[in-house]
Design an enzyme around this catalytic site. Structure first.
Site, PDB file in Angstrom:
ATOM      1  N   SER A   1      37.432  35.406  41.028  1.00  0.00           N
ATOM      2  CA  SER A   1      38.811  35.904  40.920  1.00  0.00           C
ATOM      3  C   SER A   1      39.285  35.846  39.479  1.00  0.00           C
ATOM      4  CB  SER A   1      39.728  35.044  41.782  1.00  0.00           C
ATOM      5  OG  SER A   1      41.076  35.350  41.503  1.00  0.00           O
TER       6      SER A   1
ATOM      7  N   TYR B   1      42.472  26.941  43.377  1.00  0.00           N
ATOM      8  CA  TYR B   1      41.780  28.212  43.637  1.00  0.00           C
ATOM      9  C   TYR B   1      41.030  28.693  42.385  1.00  0.00           C
ATOM     10  CZ  TYR B   1      41.543  33.180  45.044  1.00  0.00           C
ATOM     11  OH  TYR B   1      41.129  34.449  45.358  1.00  0.00           O
TER      12      TYR B   1
ATOM     13  N   LYS C   1      37.086  29.257  42.037  1.00  0.00           N
ATOM     14  CA  LYS C   1      36.557  30.597  41.748  1.00  0.00           C
ATOM     15  C   LYS C   1      35.712  30.596  40.483  1.00  0.00           C
ATOM     16  CE  LYS C   1      37.857  33.210  45.094  1.00  0.00           C
ATOM     17  NZ  LYS C   1      36.842  33.487  46.136  1.00  0.00           N
TER      18      LYS C   1
END
Ligand code: NAI
Length: 302
Positions: free
Chosen positions: A153, A166, A170
Site C-alpha cells: 500500500s 497498517y 504493508k
C-alpha cells in the site's frame, strides 16, 4: 499478446469482495482454476448475506462458465491454510499463482492506537501472507513455477496519518517480497508487490464520493494479471488505481565517505545534502550492495 491462465491454478485470499473478488473473477475469466478464499460473509443484498462471501464469488465465476472452489480459512490460521493448499492441490494437482490480498484496517493515530490492534494488523497482513506463501512455496519450487503477489500500500511506501500499524505491515510485505524474489528466482518463482488504490469497503469513509467513483477495483486488476502472468517481472512494486499504473522503487544514493573520526557526526551534518543527492541513485540488486558501496568508498578514501 493476450494474457491467459489456462491450466493454471490460482489462490486469491480475501476474494469475497473488493479487489480480491475482481482479481478472482478476472483470473477465472482468463482460464485459471481459482480458489476463492475469504473468511467473511457476503454483503446483504445479492443473497441477503446468507452465503459466505467466498461462496457468492464462486457462484458468480461458475455462472460465467469458470472454475472455482470456495475456501473459508482465515489467512492467519496455519492449519486451515495448509488444508486450503491441500484441497487446491488435491483437486487440481498444483498451485501456480498466489495472490495475498486479504486485509483489515484498525486506523487510529499512533498515540491512541493500542498494541493489540497493532499486532492484529501485522498478523493479518504480514503473517497471513507469510503463512499462505509458506504453504505454497515448496509446491511451487517442486513444479519450478510460481507467481506470487503481495498486496502492499501507499500507506506503507509513503506513510499515511492514522495508519502506523497498517503502513508497517504493508512495508513489511515489500521486505518479504524482496527476499522471496531472490530466493525464488532459481525455481522460476516470481514475486511482486501490488500497491492498489480502489473504492472498496476498506476505503468507504476515507475518500470523497466523486474520487471513489473513479476508483473501481476492477481498474487495478489488469496490473495484478500482468504480475501473475507467464511473462511476469519479478521484484517489482506496481502501483495501480483508476487505470493508471506507476512503479515504486527502493533506491540508494551514491553517498559520501565521511570517515570514522571524532567529528564524523558533524561530517554527516555538513555533507547531508551531498549524501542525499539523487543524481547517481541506484536500485540495489540485494542488501549486500549497500555494504559493498560503503566499503568501496572507504577503500578509495585511504
Ligand atoms: P475489502 O475489505 O473489500 O477486502 C478485504 C477482504 O479480505 C474482505 O473480503 C475480508 O473479509 C477479507 N479478509 C480480512 N481478513 C481476512 C482473513 N484473516 N482471512 C481471510 N480473509 C480475510 O478491502 P480491499 O480494499 O479490497 O483490500 C484488498 C487488499 O488491498 C488489502 O490487503 C488492502 O490492505 C489492500 N489495499 C487496498 C487499498 C484500497 O484503496 N482499497 C489501498 C492499498 C491496499
Amino acid at each position: 499478446m493476450s494474457i491467459r491462465f489456462n491450466g493454471k491454478v490460482a489462490v486469491v485470499t480475501g476474494a469475497g469482495g473488493g479487489l480480491g473478488k475482481q482479481h478472482a473473477l478476472a483470473l477465472a475469466a482468463r482460464g485459471a482454476k481459482v480458489v476463492v478464499n475469504d473468511f467473511g460473509r457476503a454483503a446483504p443484498g445479492a443473497d441477503g448475506g446468507a452465503l459466505s462471501a467466498a461462496d457468492a464469488v464462486v457462484n458468480e465465476i461458475r455462472a460465467a462458465g469458470g472454475t472455482a472452489i470456495a475456501n473459508h480459512a482465515s489467512v492467519t490460521d496455519e492449519a486451515a491454510v495448509a488444508a486450503m493448499v491441500r484441497e487446491a492441490v488435491g483437486t487440481w494437482g498444483r498451485i501456480d499463482i498466489l495472490v495475498n490480498n486479504a486485509g483489515i484496517l484498525r486506523d487510529k493515530s499512533f498515540g491512541k492506537m493500542d498494541l493489540a490492534d497493532f499486532r492484529l494488523v501485522l498478523d493479518v497482513h504480514l503473517m497471513g501472507a507469510a503463512i499462505c506463501t509458506k504453504a505454497a512455496w515448496d509446491i511451487m519450487r517442486a513444479q519450478k513455477y510460481g507467481r506470487i503477489v503481495m498486496t502492499t500500500s501507499s500507506s506503507g511506501l509513503y506513510g499515511n496519518f492514522g495508519q502506523a500499524n497498517y503502513g508497517a505491515a504493508k512495508m513489511a510485505l515489500v521486505g518479504l517480497m524482496q527476499t522471496l524474489s531472490i530466493e525464488g528466482a532459481k525455481d522460476n518463482i516470481r514475486v511482486n508487490c501490488l500497491a492498489p488504490t480502489a473504492a472498496t469497503r476498506m476505503t468507504e469513509g476515507l475518500m470523497p464520493a466523486d474520487v471513489l467513483a473513479k476508483l473501481a477495483p476492477e481498474s487495478v486488476t489488469p496490473g495484478l494479471l500482468y504480475l501473475v502472468s507467464e511473462d511476469a517481472p519479478t521484484r517489482a512494486i506496481l502501483c495501480a488505481g483508476a487505470g493508471t499504473f506507476e512503479r515504486a522503487y527502493i533506491t540508494l544514493t551514491d553517498g559520501v565517505h565521511v570517515g570514522t573520526g571524532p567529528d564524523a557526526a558533524e561530517g554527516v551534518a555538513a555533507r547531508f545534502a551531498a549524501i542525499s543527492d539523487r543524481t547517481d541513485e541506484t536500485v540495489p540488486e540485494n542488501g549486500g550492495t549497500q555494504g559493498k558501496n560503503e566499503v568501496a568508498k572507504a577503500m578509495a578514501a585511504i
